[in-house]
Design a protein around this motif. Structure first.
Motif, PDB file in Angstrom:
ATOM      1  N   LEU A 107       0.859  -1.178   0.000  1.00 43.89           N
ATOM      2  CA  LEU A 107       0.000   0.000   0.000  1.00 43.89           C
ATOM      3  C   LEU A 107       0.895   1.228   0.000  1.00 43.89           C
ATOM      4  CD1 LEU A 107      -3.210   0.614   2.046  1.00 43.89           C
ATOM      5  CD2 LEU A 107      -1.391   2.328   2.069  1.00 43.89           C
ATOM      6  N   GLU A 108       0.761   2.038  -1.042  1.00 44.34           N
ATOM      7  CA  GLU A 108       1.549   3.256  -1.158  1.00 44.34           C
ATOM      8  C   GLU A 108       0.832   4.229  -2.078  1.00 44.34           C
ATOM      9  OE1 GLU A 108       5.288   2.753  -3.163  1.00 44.34           O
ATOM     10  OE2 GLU A 108       4.489   1.186  -4.468  1.00 44.34           O
ATOM     11  N   VAL A 109       1.259   5.479  -2.053  1.00 44.70           N
ATOM     12  CA  VAL A 109       0.728   6.496  -2.959  1.00 44.70           C
ATOM     13  C   VAL A 109       1.820   6.851  -3.951  1.00 44.70           C
ATOM     14  CG1 VAL A 109      -0.133   8.853  -3.166  1.00 44.70           C
ATOM     15  CG2 VAL A 109      -0.913   7.394  -1.274  1.00 44.70           C
ATOM     16  N   ARG A 110       1.498   6.705  -5.245  1.00 46.29           N
ATOM     17  CA  ARG A 110       2.420   7.089  -6.313  1.00 46.29           C
ATOM     18  C   ARG A 110       1.696   8.019  -7.268  1.00 46.29           C
ATOM     19  NH1 ARG A 110       3.364   1.497  -6.910  1.00 46.29           N
ATOM     20  NH2 ARG A 110       2.569   1.591  -9.048  1.00 46.29           N
ATOM     21  N   ASP A 111       2.356   9.123  -7.601  1.00 47.10           N
ATOM     22  CA  ASP A 111       1.779  10.100  -8.528  1.00 47.10           C
ATOM     23  C   ASP A 111       0.393  10.545  -8.075  1.00 47.10           C
ATOM     24  OD1 ASP A 111       4.050   9.867 -10.181  1.00 47.10           O
ATOM     25  OD2 ASP A 111       3.178   8.121 -11.190  1.00 47.10           O
ATOM     26  N   GLY A 112       0.231  10.691  -6.762  1.00 50.77           N
ATOM     27  CA  GLY A 112      -1.011  11.208  -6.223  1.00 50.77           C
ATOM     28  C   GLY A 112      -2.147  10.214  -6.143  1.00 50.77           C
ATOM     29  N   ARG A 113      -1.868   8.926  -6.430  1.00 48.70           N
ATOM     30  CA  ARG A 113      -2.937   7.929  -6.434  1.00 48.70           C
ATOM     31  C   ARG A 113      -2.540   6.721  -5.589  1.00 48.70           C
ATOM     32  NH1 ARG A 113      -6.058   5.289 -11.676  1.00 48.70           N
ATOM     33  NH2 ARG A 113      -7.186   3.679 -10.513  1.00 48.70           N
ATOM     34  N   LEU A 114      -3.507   6.197  -4.856  1.00 48.41           N
ATOM     35  CA  LEU A 114      -3.255   5.021  -4.029  1.00 48.41           C
ATOM     36  C   LEU A 114      -3.020   3.801  -4.906  1.00 48.41           C
ATOM     37  CD1 LEU A 114      -3.288   3.957  -1.039  1.00 48.41           C
ATOM     38  CD2 LEU A 114      -5.622   3.181  -1.535  1.00 48.41           C
ATOM     39  N   ARG A 115      -1.957   3.064  -4.589  1.00 46.97           N
ATOM     40  CA  ARG A 115      -1.648   1.804  -5.268  1.00 46.97           C
ATOM     41  C   ARG A 115      -1.625   0.703  -4.217  1.00 46.97           C
ATOM     42  NH1 ARG A 115      -2.403   3.130 -10.579  1.00 46.97           N
ATOM     43  NH2 ARG A 115      -1.501   5.201 -10.929  1.00 46.97           N
ATOM     44  N   VAL A 116      -2.377  -0.355  -4.481  1.00 46.98           N
ATOM     45  CA  VAL A 116      -2.518  -1.434  -3.513  1.00 46.98           C
ATOM     46  C   VAL A 116      -2.107  -2.744  -4.169  1.00 46.98           C
ATOM     47  CG1 VAL A 116      -4.096  -2.639  -1.959  1.00 46.98           C
ATOM     48  CG2 VAL A 116      -4.426  -0.212  -2.417  1.00 46.98           C
ATOM     49  N   GLY A 117      -1.337  -3.557  -3.451  1.00 50.30           N
ATOM     50  CA  GLY A 117      -0.931  -4.866  -3.951  1.00 50.30           C
ATOM     51  C   GLY A 117      -1.674  -5.970  -3.233  1.00 50.30           C
ATOM     52  N   TRP A 118      -2.219  -6.907  -4.000  1.00 49.93           N
ATOM     53  CA  TRP A 118      -2.976  -8.028  -3.437  1.00 49.93           C
ATOM     54  C   TRP A 118      -2.285  -9.332  -3.780  1.00 49.93           C
ATOM     55  CZ3 TRP A 118      -6.414  -6.103  -0.295  1.00 49.93           C
ATOM     56  CH2 TRP A 118      -7.064  -4.896  -0.599  1.00 49.93           C
ATOM     57  N   LEU A 119      -2.251 -10.244  -2.831  1.00 43.83           N
ATOM     58  CA  LEU A 119      -1.687 -11.571  -3.053  1.00 43.83           C
ATOM     59  C   LEU A 119      -2.813 -12.594  -3.030  1.00 43.83           C
ATOM     60  CD1 LEU A 119       0.817 -13.429  -3.313  1.00 43.83           C
ATOM     61  CD2 LEU A 119       0.789 -13.603  -0.813  1.00 43.83           C
ATOM     62  N   PRO A 120      -3.139 -13.205  -4.183  1.00 45.57           N
ATOM     63  CA  PRO A 120      -4.186 -14.236  -4.183  1.00 45.57           C
ATOM     64  C   PRO A 120      -3.733 -15.454  -3.392  1.00 45.57           C
ATOM     65  CG  PRO A 120      -3.700 -13.458  -6.413  1.00 45.57           C
ATOM     66  CD  PRO A 120      -2.606 -12.953  -5.524  1.00 45.57           C
TER      67      PRO A 120
END
Length: 370
Positions: A107-120
């Motif tokens: 979970l981080e903010v890049r270029d002003g947008r939240l980016r979330v990583g999910w692991l199936p």
């Protein structure tokens, strides 16, 4: 197999397909003390099915009383944890998902947008679209005081893009939690060492068995029209066999043989291969159909698959989440194999007709990293 962290930390939308995961729990615990938990840039608290009010992609909570209200409103499990809101806030973030719960690993903010990583989670899963709400405690120093949250395509229209604004805090944020790591090759070698149940190899795939070890023939040698013609010929062979007293998945299993050009093929059970080959040569022409005695006894394969049913689980280490059938071997999809689970299999099935295909949880380490 496992996946690298770089491949998984993508946009807010990452669909999964796997066995149910453990994320329904509330790891923070009812009334848990923030000071008792290790500092981290973010911490997943709980998840539930549903959409946020107004179909918003996310919502920020900045006070304990508001968290209690939101927790009840959205039906999050257990009891809302105690959060140090001077240091953190709680982000309620939506996720388009499938029937199995993913694990939050980035979970981080890049270029002003939240980016979330999910692991199936490992294994196979049903594909219906399920919307989830995840509650995440976020250190205020880990993200800017203003950022956007939206669903990625093709689900961007299913949730309203929102701009999150929260109070900021001074200083450096603690590091994010380390993602769970998959079993290494050395770990797997140790589990399977001296075990009667072997690990599956590429040669166990029926696709490879029927193609001389090549899953995809040279596209220059087999065109789409030839594929269609052979598929129709194989249907003719199957119909002829049924009319003459042979039963699919009892006496034979059809496939397309690609070892020398392309033609219909059959794996045949027991000693009937010679007789079936002779009769098909008379009807369809010499060697027009590849007929082989199957390497595995059909009845033994069916029995092994039935015997494994009591061992099917829900995705924890050593649990069986899938199995294949004919023509064999029975390929057992096992999450994070354990020696105890392999011993259980060996105690109830004929190990000569089965193999284990590890379904690894966690993130696979990059080549060259510890």
């Amino acid at each position: 197999m496992g996946q690298t962290l770089a491949a998984l930390v993508a946009g807010l939308l990452l669909l999964s397909a796997c066995a149910p995961g453990p994320s329904e729990q509330n790891p923070a615990g009812a009334g848990g003390s923030p000071a008792a938990r290790d500092a981290a840039a973010w911490r997943h608290l709980a998840t539930t099915e549903g959409m946020l009010d107004g179909d918003a992609a996310a919502e920020a909570v900045e006070a304990q009383a508001d968290l209690l209200t939101a927790w009840d409103r959205y039906g999050l499990p257990e009891t809302a944890p105690t959060v140090d809101f001077d240091r953190s806030f709680v982000l309620l973030v939506g996720q388009p998902d499938d029937a199995c719960v993913d694990e939050l690993i980035g979970l981080e903010v890049r270029d002003g947008r939240l980016r979330v990583g999910w692991l199936p989670p490992p294994g196979a899963c049903a594909l219906p679209l399920v919307f989830r709400i995840h509650a995440v405690e976020v250190d205020r120093r880990h993200v800017p005081s203003r950022f956007d949250v939206a669903f990625d395509e093709p689900y961007s229209a299913d949730a309203e893009q929102v701009t999150i604004e929260v109070a900021s805090a001074e200083g450096a944020a603690p590091p994010p939690p380390a993602p769970p790591r998959s079993m290494s090759d050395a770990d797997l070698d140790a589990v399977f060492h001296d075990q009667p149940v072997r690990r599956c190899t590429a040669a166990d795939s029926p696709v490879l068995q029927g193609s001389g070890g090549t899953a995809h023939p040279d596209p220059e040698s087999v065109d789409e029209q030839s594929e269609q013609a052979v598929s129709e010929q194989l249907d003719d062979v199957r119909r002829w066999l049924r009319r003459h007293g042979y039963h699919e998945d009892v006496n034979f299993v059809p496939y397309i043989d690609r070892r020398d050009g392309i033609r219909p093929g059959l794996w045949v059970d027991g000693g009937a291969a010679h007789e079936i080959r002779r009769r098909l040569d008379q009807v369809f022409g010499d060697d027009a159909v590849a007929v082989e005695k199957n390497a595995y006894d059909f009845e033994a394969v069916r029995k092994a698959q039935d015997d494994l049913l009591p061992l099917m689980g829900d995705g924890g280490p050593g649990n069986i989440v899938s199995s294949t059938g004919l023509p064999g071997p029975v390929q057992i999809g096992m999450v994070d194999p354990t020696r105890e689970a392999l011993d259980q299999i060996a105690a109830i099935v004929d190990v000569s007709v089965v193999c284990v295909d590890p379904q690894l949880s966690g993130v696979r380490a990059e080549v060259g990293t510890p």
